[in-house]
Design an enzyme around this catalytic site. Structure first.
Site, mmCIF file in Angstrom:
data_model
loop_
_atom_site.group_PDB
_atom_site.id
_atom_site.type_symbol
_atom_site.label_atom_id
_atom_site.label_comp_id
_atom_site.label_asym_id
_atom_site.label_seq_id
_atom_site.Cartn_x
_atom_site.Cartn_y
_atom_site.Cartn_z
ATOM 1 C CB CYS A 140 10.693 -40.482 42.154
ATOM 2 S SG CYS A 140 12.476 -40.348 41.950
ATOM 3 C CB CYS A 143 12.336 -37.095 41.878
ATOM 4 S SG CYS A 143 12.681 -38.561 40.910
ATOM 5 C CG ASP A 144 9.216 -35.529 43.747
ATOM 6 O OD1 ASP A 144 9.777 -34.632 43.094
ATOM 7 O OD2 ASP A 144 8.419 -36.332 43.247
#
Ligand code: NDP
Length: 316
Positions: A140, A143-144
């Site tokens: 992701c 997300c990261d």
């Protein structure tokens, strides 16, 4: 010996942000929810290290810690959180039947499906090692990606998701190397062209990952092989992103619910309702577009409100 049949007002399947948010709302509406955690208690977030984009955590929080907090909040209002895996359902009548671990039978007035989707991974030992360590493997970018600001990363995949994520990463990272296993993209032309026209994205066609390299703790690079020439390259990178698709966890519902061609549950637009009265869906099981914890939580709330209104209408 089979156990006696339990009756439940609101059964929630799945323990990610969608399931726990549905549980918080359902418990506070006196629906006495029972939540089955499934095979990955806490859901996909338990494979994420730091969560920095969920509102309310100004200093960030780890994925597993956040899921424990959501669980505690659901339990505070009386949610019955249980270990167990729903292996079979029968939605052919007004009473929705589910089976836990192929044995225990439960009859439910309402069911909220929050079974999520699983990111696909390549399956290499080295990939799984650094994924479990939280050492630089992610599925992701939204997300990261931030953790790799001004660093070099590698992304695998050639579909729309991979292009979208590569483009997202290109705005944060100094260099993105994209590994495409064939000599063409699967993505739509417009998405592929956006990637091709981004100066800090290098595309390696006909290239497959052989190994994620690292020092045991964190990723330091990727060894990849050109399947046309057999040439092997080592690409320095601190992050390895996998964007080769997701699989919604919806197999057990396929005989009853309308699914799209990938298996995502089709909900009535703007609601959490499925094609079966009393069965609702929230989170990634019905969402291949946003796939965020906060959007999953939002649809979990919608599912509990829809279930509550359904029960109220039945009670007249
Ligand atoms: P897709 O299934 O469309 O693409 C998966 C990609 O991963 C393919 O390019 C495939 O390669 C590659 N791949 C699969 N397995 C491997 C492997 N073992 N090694 C290397 N590469 C591999 O998944 P997406 O998640 O990209 O998209 C899913 C759906 O969501 C699609 O319908 C897509 O259009 C849609 N979507 C739309 C977006 C938008 O419109 N903004 C954004 C994101 C997704 P190969 O091509 O060789 O099979």
């Amino acid at each position: 010996m089979s156990e006696s049949i339990e009756k439940v007002k609101c059964l929630i399947i799945g323990s990610g942000p969608a399931g726990y948010t549905a549980a918080i709302y359902a418990a506070r509406a006196n629906m006495h929810p029972v939540l089955y955690q499934g095979s990955q208690p806490g859901g996909q977030l338990t494979t994420t290290n730091d969560v920095e984009n969920f509102p309310g955590y100004p200093d960030g929080i780890t994925g597993p810690a956040m899921m424990l907090e959501l669980q505690a909040q659901a339990q505070r209002f009386g949610t019955d959180v249980r270990d167990g895996w729903i292996t079979k359902v029968d939605f052919s009548s007004d009473v929705h039947k589910v089976w836990v671990n192929d044995s225990k039978e439960i009859h439910c007035d309402t069911v909220i499906i929050s079974t999520g989707a699983s990111a696909k991974y390549l399956g290499l030992d080295s990939e799984q090692h650094y994924l479990k360590m939280g050492g630089g493997v992610s599925a992701c970018a939204v997300c990261d990606g931030f953790f790799y600001k001004n660093q070099e990363v590698v992304i695998v995949g050639a579909g729309d998701s991979a292009c979208e994520e590569a483009h997202y990463l290109s705005k944060l990272c100094s260099k993105v190397t994209m590994l495409v296993r064939r000599d063409v993209f699967r993505a739509s032309k417009i998405m592929a062209n956006r990637v091709k026209n981004t100066p800090n994205i290098e595309i390696l066609y006909n290239t497959e990952t052989e190994e994620v390299l690292g020092d045991g703790q964190v990723v330091t690079g990727v060894r990849a092989k050109n399947n046309a020439t057999n040439a092997v390259v080592e690409i320095p990178a601190t992050g390895f992103f996998v964007a080769i698709g997701h699989k919604p966890n919806t197999d057990i519902f396929k005989d009853y619910l309308n699914l799209d061609e990938t298996g995502y549950i089709i909900n009535n637009p703007g609601t959490s309702k499925t094609n079966i009265d009393g069965v609702f869906v929230s989170g990634d099981a019905a969402d291949h577009v946003y796939r965020q914890a906060i959007t999953a939580a939002g649809t979990g709330c919608m599912a509990a409100l829809d279930a509550e209104r359904y029960l109220a209408s039945k009670e007249g």
